[in-house]
Scaffold this motif. Structure first.
Motif, short mmCIF file in Angstrom:
data_model
loop_
_atom_site.label_atom_id
_atom_site.label_comp_id
_atom_site.label_asym_id
_atom_site.label_seq_id
_atom_site.Cartn_x
_atom_site.Cartn_y
_atom_site.Cartn_z
N LEU A 76 0.83 -1.20 0.00
CA LEU A 76 0.00 0.00 0.00
C LEU A 76 0.87 1.25 0.00
O LEU A 76 1.97 1.24 0.54
N PRO A 77 0.35 2.34 -0.57
CA PRO A 77 1.08 3.61 -0.43
C PRO A 77 1.01 4.09 1.02
O PRO A 77 0.09 3.68 1.73
N PRO A 78 1.95 4.91 1.44
CA PRO A 78 3.04 5.51 0.67
C PRO A 78 4.14 4.47 0.41
O PRO A 78 4.43 3.63 1.25
N PHE A 79 4.74 4.57 -0.78
CA PHE A 79 5.73 3.59 -1.21
C PHE A 79 7.14 3.96 -0.75
O PHE A 79 7.49 5.13 -0.68
N THR A 80 7.89 2.92 -0.45
CA THR A 80 9.34 3.02 -0.27
C THR A 80 9.95 2.42 -1.54
O THR A 80 9.23 1.82 -2.36
N ARG A 81 11.24 2.50 -1.69
CA ARG A 81 11.87 1.87 -2.85
C ARG A 81 11.56 0.38 -2.89
O ARG A 81 11.22 -0.17 -3.94
N GLU A 82 11.64 -0.27 -1.74
CA GLU A 82 11.40 -1.71 -1.68
C GLU A 82 9.96 -2.05 -2.05
O GLU A 82 9.72 -3.00 -2.80
N THR A 83 8.98 -1.30 -1.52
CA THR A 83 7.59 -1.63 -1.82
C THR A 83 7.23 -1.24 -3.26
O THR A 83 6.41 -1.92 -3.89
N ALA A 84 7.83 -0.20 -3.80
CA ALA A 84 7.61 0.15 -5.21
C ALA A 84 8.14 -0.96 -6.12
O ALA A 84 7.49 -1.34 -7.09
N LEU A 85 9.32 -1.50 -5.79
CA LEU A 85 9.86 -2.61 -6.57
C LEU A 85 8.94 -3.83 -6.52
O LEU A 85 8.74 -4.51 -7.53
N LEU A 86 8.37 -4.11 -5.35
CA LEU A 86 7.44 -5.23 -5.22
C LEU A 86 6.19 -5.00 -6.08
O LEU A 86 5.69 -5.93 -6.73
N LYS A 87 5.69 -3.76 -6.10
CA LYS A 87 4.50 -3.44 -6.88
C LYS A 87 4.77 -3.61 -8.38
O LYS A 87 3.94 -4.16 -9.11
N VAL A 88 5.94 -3.19 -8.82
CA VAL A 88 6.31 -3.32 -10.23
C VAL A 88 6.41 -4.79 -10.62
O VAL A 88 5.89 -5.21 -11.66
N ARG A 89 7.06 -5.58 -9.79
CA ARG A 89 7.21 -7.01 -10.13
C ARG A 89 5.86 -7.72 -10.10
O ARG A 89 5.59 -8.59 -10.94
N ALA A 90 5.00 -7.36 -9.17
CA ALA A 90 3.66 -7.97 -9.13
C ALA A 90 2.88 -7.64 -10.41
O ALA A 90 2.20 -8.51 -10.97
N ALA A 91 3.00 -6.41 -10.87
CA ALA A 91 2.33 -6.02 -12.11
C ALA A 91 2.90 -6.80 -13.30
O ALA A 91 2.16 -7.31 -14.14
N GLU A 92 4.22 -6.89 -13.37
CA GLU A 92 4.86 -7.64 -14.46
C GLU A 92 4.39 -9.10 -14.47
O GLU A 92 4.01 -9.63 -15.52
N ASP A 93 4.38 -9.72 -13.30
CA ASP A 93 3.97 -11.12 -13.22
C ASP A 93 2.52 -11.30 -13.65
O ASP A 93 2.17 -12.25 -14.36
N ALA A 94 1.65 -10.38 -13.23
CA ALA A 94 0.24 -10.47 -13.61
C ALA A 94 0.08 -10.34 -15.12
O ALA A 94 -0.61 -11.13 -15.76
N TRP A 95 0.74 -9.34 -15.72
CA TRP A 95 0.63 -9.15 -17.17
C TRP A 95 1.21 -10.35 -17.92
O TRP A 95 0.67 -10.75 -18.96
N ASN A 96 2.29 -10.94 -17.42
CA ASN A 96 2.86 -12.12 -18.09
C ASN A 96 1.95 -13.34 -17.99
O ASN A 96 2.12 -14.29 -18.76
N SER A 97 0.98 -13.33 -17.10
CA SER A 97 0.01 -14.42 -17.03
C SER A 97 -0.93 -14.39 -18.24
O SER A 97 -1.55 -15.41 -18.55
N ARG A 98 -1.06 -13.24 -18.87
CA ARG A 98 -1.98 -13.03 -19.98
C ARG A 98 -3.42 -13.37 -19.59
O ARG A 98 -4.22 -13.82 -20.41
N ASP A 99 -3.77 -13.10 -18.34
CA ASP A 99 -5.11 -13.33 -17.82
C ASP A 99 -5.77 -11.98 -17.57
O ASP A 99 -5.49 -11.34 -16.54
N PRO A 100 -6.61 -11.49 -18.48
CA PRO A 100 -7.19 -10.16 -18.33
C PRO A 100 -7.94 -9.95 -17.02
O PRO A 100 -7.86 -8.87 -16.43
N GLU A 101 -8.63 -10.95 -16.55
CA GLU A 101 -9.40 -10.83 -15.31
C GLU A 101 -8.46 -10.66 -14.11
O GLU A 101 -8.71 -9.86 -13.23
#
Length: 157
Positions: free
Chosen positions: A10-35
């Motif tokens: 959750l925000p407010p983000f630190t460098r570590e939590t921002a990196l986690l958010k980015v990787r979670a987004a990448e992993d979700a998009w790589n699933s190719r599951d729109p839902e």
């Protein structure tokens, strides 16, 4: 009424939590599951994706469903560019094949998050570059998350 469950970190983000958010987004998009991807956004999320303006999860799901029907063998890498309390900027590259032609797509996104950690705004600019199959960089088996040993975009043009 749709209940929106919090999405850590959750925000407010630190460098570590921002990196986690980015990787979670990448992993979700790589699933190719729109839902699955759409669950990371508020029900009334606003998007600018290339030349399209979208509003809400249903439009996000429709766009992603069409995208992944057209873009075969999609593989994505996102890197953190910058962050503030409730905003994150990323740069990304993805590769896909459309009608037999391989592409590397370069882009930048700006994300704004609600207090519950869901993205309420996403703005994406993307450029597509045709490449030969021999020029591909993202070779892991898809759809799947990028393997931990596969480098990000640091030092990559």
């Amino acid at each position: 009424m749709t209940v929106e469950l919090p999405r850590a970190p959750l925000p407010p983000f630190t460098r570590e939590t921002a990196l986690l958010k980015v990787r979670a987004a990448e992993d979700a998009w790589n699933s190719r599951d729109p839902e699955r991807v759409a669950l990371a956004y508020t029900v009334d999320s606003e998007w600018r994706n290339r030349d399209r303006m979208l509003s809400g999860r249903a439009e996000i799901i429709d766009l992603l469903t069409a995208k992944w029907a057209r873009e075969e063998e999609y593989r994505l890498v996102k890197d953190l560019w910058a962050f503030t309390d409730n905003r994150i900027a990323v740069r990304f590259q993805y590769e896909c094949r459309t009608e037999g032609q391989w592409y590397r797509c370069y882009g930048n996104e700006q994300w704004e998050f609600a207090e519950n950690g869901l993205m309420r705004r996403r703005e994406a600019s993307v450029n597509d570059l045709p490449i030969a199959a021999s020029e591909r960089r993202f070779l892991w088996i898809a759809p799947a998350p990028r393997p931990l040993e596969h480098p990000g975009l640091v030092g990559v043009d």
